[in-house]
Design an enzyme around this catalytic site. Structure first.
Site, PDB file in Angstrom:
ATOM      1  CB  SER A  34      -0.879   0.003   1.244  1.00  0.00           C
ATOM      2  OG  SER A  34      -1.779  -1.165   1.316  1.00  0.00           O
ATOM      3  CB  CYS A  35      -0.297   4.849  -0.044  1.00  0.00           C
ATOM      4  SG  CYS A  35       0.392   6.198   0.071  1.00  0.00           S
ATOM      5  N   PRO A  36       2.876   4.262   1.137  1.00  0.00           N
ATOM      6  CG  PRO A  36       4.943   5.162   1.696  1.00  0.00           C
ATOM      7  CD  PRO A  36       3.621   4.478   2.137  1.00  0.00           C
TER       8      PRO A  36
END
Lengths: 85, 202
Positions: free
Chosen positions: A17-19
């Site tokens: 997931s982000c980042p």
């Protein structure tokens, strides 16, 4: 659409997931020579906008294509990032 | 653009009569053009995002609030920005090897949790809500605080630990990663912030 060109390197960030998709893409790009093409496989939907934004704001790289594929029932976002000469 | 400046190349304040430009004035103008060209090149480089800087002041040490500074810092580093995160007060726990492993969320007075305060205040409730958040982080494959901290250091983000808070909490250098900058204070942070393009207080 992604380019027909054979990628120099493929980066698998599925499940991250982000980042992380952007961060891992940057780290992979740093190890590549000018003219290389990096193919990134991500499952994070946000990576479509994030890798685009990252490539626009980062000197020396260009996003040359994005695509969506279904692999084993899962949506995989494919990004083609070119390292400029 | 006025018409009399374009027809002969002469400016209004050129010496009257002989029509040749004043060499001192020409030299001054050439120097000025050079200064402006240098400045233009700098501005263009900045607009390209080449030399951007970001400073984040991280003051919070709860599990939820530990995330935004590290996510923004690692992403900015991916853009090639020069990034500094100055950790002060509870933010210091994010850098502390031991304390960072037991970051928690508070149940009391947290309107984002659907638990009445009377229940949230019961002993052990913070452990329950923290465990719930940790499970969500794991299920959604969100990076852990430790992973993000290591990634930031790998990418050249400067993680700073406020000396005053270290003294206040009686921390020495040892529990911090070797690459964490210690022995810095508000003046160091402010100096960086003055030069930075993005400054954030979290």
């Amino acid at each position: 659409m992604v380019t027909e060109r054979e990628p120099t390197e493929t980066l698998d960030v599925k499940g991250e997931s982000c980042p992380m998709p952007v961060v891992r893409t940057k780290q992979a790009v740093d190890d590549l020579d000018g003219g290389s093409l990096l193919e990134v496989h991500a499952t994070d939907e946000g990576s479509v906008s994030d890798i685009d934004g990252w490539a626009s704001g980062t000197p020396g790289v260009a996003l040359v294509g994005q695509d969506e594929r279904t692999v084993d029932g899962e949506t995989v976002y494919v990004h083609h990032v070119e390292v400029e000469e | 653009m006025s018409s009399d400046a374009t027809d002969s190349g002469e400016t209004a304040d050129a010496p009257p009569g002989d029509g040749t430009p004043d060499p001192v004035r020409v030299a001054e103008l050439e120097a000025r053009i050079e200064t402006l060209e240098t400045r233009l090149a700098e501005v263009e480089a900045e607009a390209d995002g080449g030399d951007r800087e970001m400073v984040i002041i991280a003051t919070q040490g709860t599990l939820d609030m530990a995330y935004p500074p590290l996510i923004l810092a690692s992403t900015a580093a991916a853009f090639g920005w020069d990034v500094t995160v100055f950790h002060t007060f509870w933010g210091l726990d994010v850098l502390h090897e031991e304390a960072s492993e037991s970051l928690a969320v508070s149940s009391v007075g947290n309107p984002n949790l659907s638990v009445p305060n009377a229940v949230a205040a019961l002993p052990g409730m913070d452990r329950v809500t923290t465990a719930m958040l940790e499970r969500r982080i794991d299920d959604e494959d969100v990076a852990t605080i430790e992973e993000l901290r290591e990634t930031c250091l790998e990418m050249g983000v400067e993680l700073q630990a406020c000396q005053m808070t270290m003294d206040l909490f009686e921390y020495d250098d040892e529990p911090f990663h070797d690459e964490v900058t210690t022995g810095v204070g508000a003046a160091t942070a402010l100096e960086r912030m003055a030069d930075a393009d993005v400054q954030l207080l979290v």
